[in-house]
Structure formats: structure tokens, C-alpha cells
Design a protein around this motif. Structure first.
Motif, PDB file in Angstrom:
ATOM      1  N   ASP A 127     103.480  -0.746  22.126  1.00 30.69           N
ATOM      2  CA  ASP A 127     103.701   0.655  22.499  1.00 30.69           C
ATOM      3  C   ASP A 127     103.779   0.806  24.013  1.00 30.69           C
ATOM      4  O   ASP A 127     104.613   1.551  24.526  1.00 30.69           O
ATOM      5  CB  ASP A 127     102.596   1.540  21.926  1.00 30.69           C
ATOM      6  CG  ASP A 127     102.995   2.997  21.891  1.00 30.69           C
ATOM      7  OD1 ASP A 127     104.178   3.302  21.612  1.00 30.69           O
ATOM      8  OD2 ASP A 127     102.130   3.855  22.149  1.00 30.69           O
ATOM      9  N   LYS A 172      98.033   4.486  18.794  1.00 27.82           N
ATOM     10  CA  LYS A 172      99.291   4.146  18.131  1.00 27.82           C
ATOM     11  C   LYS A 172      99.183   2.791  17.450  1.00 27.82           C
ATOM     12  O   LYS A 172      99.663   2.605  16.335  1.00 27.82           O
ATOM     13  CB  LYS A 172     100.429   4.146  19.157  1.00 27.82           C
ATOM     14  CG  LYS A 172     101.793   3.951  18.577  1.00 27.82           C
ATOM     15  CD  LYS A 172     102.310   5.211  17.910  1.00 27.82           C
ATOM     16  CE  LYS A 172     103.744   5.094  17.481  1.00 27.82           C
ATOM     17  NZ  LYS A 172     104.694   5.701  18.369  1.00 27.82           N
ATOM     18  N   LYS A 184      99.545   2.114  13.377  1.00 24.54           N
ATOM     19  CA  LYS A 184     100.588   1.223  12.863  1.00 24.54           C
ATOM     20  C   LYS A 184     100.037  -0.106  12.352  1.00 24.54           C
ATOM     21  O   LYS A 184     100.810  -1.041  12.118  1.00 24.54           O
ATOM     22  CB  LYS A 184     101.623   0.937  13.962  1.00 24.54           C
ATOM     23  CG  LYS A 184     102.473   2.108  14.337  1.00 24.54           C
ATOM     24  CD  LYS A 184     103.551   2.282  13.317  1.00 24.54           C
ATOM     25  CE  LYS A 184     104.600   3.243  13.826  1.00 24.54           C
ATOM     26  NZ  LYS A 184     105.670   3.373  12.858  1.00 24.54           N
ATOM     27  N   PHE A 217     107.961   0.657  16.669  1.00 22.20           N
ATOM     28  CA  PHE A 217     107.257   1.636  17.489  1.00 22.20           C
ATOM     29  C   PHE A 217     108.198   2.659  18.108  1.00 22.20           C
ATOM     30  O   PHE A 217     107.891   3.839  18.142  1.00 22.20           O
ATOM     31  CB  PHE A 217     106.450   0.931  18.586  1.00 22.20           C
ATOM     32  CG  PHE A 217     105.135   0.420  18.096  1.00 22.20           C
ATOM     33  CD1 PHE A 217     103.960   1.093  18.382  1.00 22.20           C
ATOM     34  CD2 PHE A 217     105.073  -0.723  17.325  1.00 22.20           C
ATOM     35  CE1 PHE A 217     102.748   0.628  17.909  1.00 22.20           C
ATOM     36  CE2 PHE A 217     103.863  -1.182  16.845  1.00 22.20           C
ATOM     37  CZ  PHE A 217     102.695  -0.509  17.136  1.00 22.20           C
ATOM     38  N   ASN A 260     109.913   4.572  15.046  1.00 24.29           N
ATOM     39  CA  ASN A 260     108.964   4.969  13.995  1.00 24.29           C
ATOM     40  C   ASN A 260     109.445   4.526  12.610  1.00 24.29           C
ATOM     41  O   ASN A 260     109.535   5.318  11.682  1.00 24.29           O
ATOM     42  CB  ASN A 260     108.711   6.480  14.035  1.00 24.29           C
ATOM     43  CG  ASN A 260     107.417   6.825  13.330  1.00 24.29           C
ATOM     44  OD1 ASN A 260     106.497   6.016  13.232  1.00 24.29           O
ATOM     45  ND2 ASN A 260     107.351   8.040  12.799  1.00 24.29           N
ATOM     46  N   SER A 300     112.436  -1.854  10.191  1.00 22.97           N
ATOM     47  CA  SER A 300     112.439  -2.372  11.562  1.00 22.97           C
ATOM     48  C   SER A 300     113.059  -3.770  11.620  1.00 22.97           C
ATOM     49  O   SER A 300     113.712  -4.126  12.602  1.00 22.97           O
ATOM     50  CB  SER A 300     111.039  -2.363  12.166  1.00 22.97           C
ATOM     51  OG  SER A 300     110.182  -3.219  11.461  1.00 22.97           O
TER      52      SER A 300
END
Length: 159
Positions: free
Chosen positions: A57, A76, A80, A121, A124, A130
Motif C-alpha cells: 500500500d 489496509k 487485505k 491494492f 481493490n 488481481s
């Protein structure tokens, strides 16, 4: 841009490990070795995922020229933790399978998945999304990604 969050994250990492070994020493005196082993593996895994998430992040925000505090980065990373763990496992399986196919496919898969954590990240996304996004972003740029991966490994081994 701002090195303070990274330095503070590193300090928390070091302090966390010191605390972890103190707890392990106390636990080791009273609990069986198997319990100590399980607690240590889980703790290291959780701590590594949160710290890894915080670093990702911080990198994503720095690349976007956005300010971020250490607290925000760790929050964060904690948020995650499960998707990042799933991403790590899926990526490791994909790369391992590729390595079994005469090494080169595994190296190419590693290059194609190298942006997955940042995509997770920054955009999102979940783990699989991802990975797909990283493959899209690196399409046609495998040589550049391999160069960046090897340069990172080389620089990391010099410390």
C-alpha cells in the motif's frame, strides 16, 4: 516520496519480532513444542501478510504521489490479509507448476504475476482478479518485468 512510513513500518516489524520471541520463550517454557510451533507459524504468517500488505500500500500510494500514514498502511494490510494470502498461495502454485514445465514457463508466469499485489491494492481487486489484471498489464512486457524481478533480487541480495 515520504520515507517516514517505511521507516516506521520497519521499526514496528523489528519490535514485533522482539515481542514475538519473548512470547515464544515464555510459551516454550509452559507448552509442548507442537503448540509453540503452530503459534509461531500462524503468528509469522499473519504478521508477514500484514506487513507485506502495508508495504504494498505504501508503494502504491507513493507511486500515485499520495500521502499515507503508517497506521493507514497497516490498516489496509490487515484488511487485505485474506485476499493477499490467497493471492500468495495461488501465485506460488502457478509459478511452481510452471517451473515443473522446464523452468522457463515458471519464470514467465512469475513475471506476468509480478504486479498482482499492486493491482490488488490499487484497484481493490480480489486474488484471482488481481492475477488476471497483472497478466493484462504485463502482456508484451515480460522481458522488462523479468529485468525488474532480477534487478530486485540482485539488489536484495546485496544488503
Amino acid at each position: 516520496s515520504n520515507p517516514v512510513p517505511v521507516m516506521l513500518a520497519s521499526l514496528w516489524f523489528i519490535l514485533g519480532y522482539i515481542g514475538f520471541y519473548i512470547v515464544l520463550a515464555i510459551l516454550g517454557a509452559f507448552a509442548p513444542a507442537a503448540v509453540t510451533f503452530v503459534v509461531s507459524v500462524v503468528t509469522i504468517l499473519v504478521a508477514w501478510m500484514v506487513i507485506y500488505g502495508a508495504y504494498i500500500d505504501i508503494a502504491a500510494r507513493s507511486a500515485a504521489d499520495e500521502a499515507i500514514t503508517t497506521k493507514q498502511a497497516f490498516q489496509k494490510g490487515l484488511k487485505k490479509i485474506v485476499p493477499l494470502l490467497v493471492l500468495t498461495i495461488l501465485s506460488a502454485l502457478a509459478i511452481s507448476f510452471g517451473l515443473l514445465l522446464l523452468i522457463i514457463p515458471g519464470v514467465i508466469i512469475a513475471a506476468r504475476l509480478s504486479l498482482a499485489p499492486i493491482a490488488m491494492f490499487e484497484e481493490n481487486l480480489g486474488a484471482v482478479a488481481s492475477m488476471k489484471r497483472s497478466a493484462e498489464l504485463t502482456k508484451g512486457h515480460v522481458n522488462e518485468m523479468l529485468g525488474a524481478l532480477f534487478a530486485g533480487m540482485f539488489m536484495g541480495s546485496q544488503g
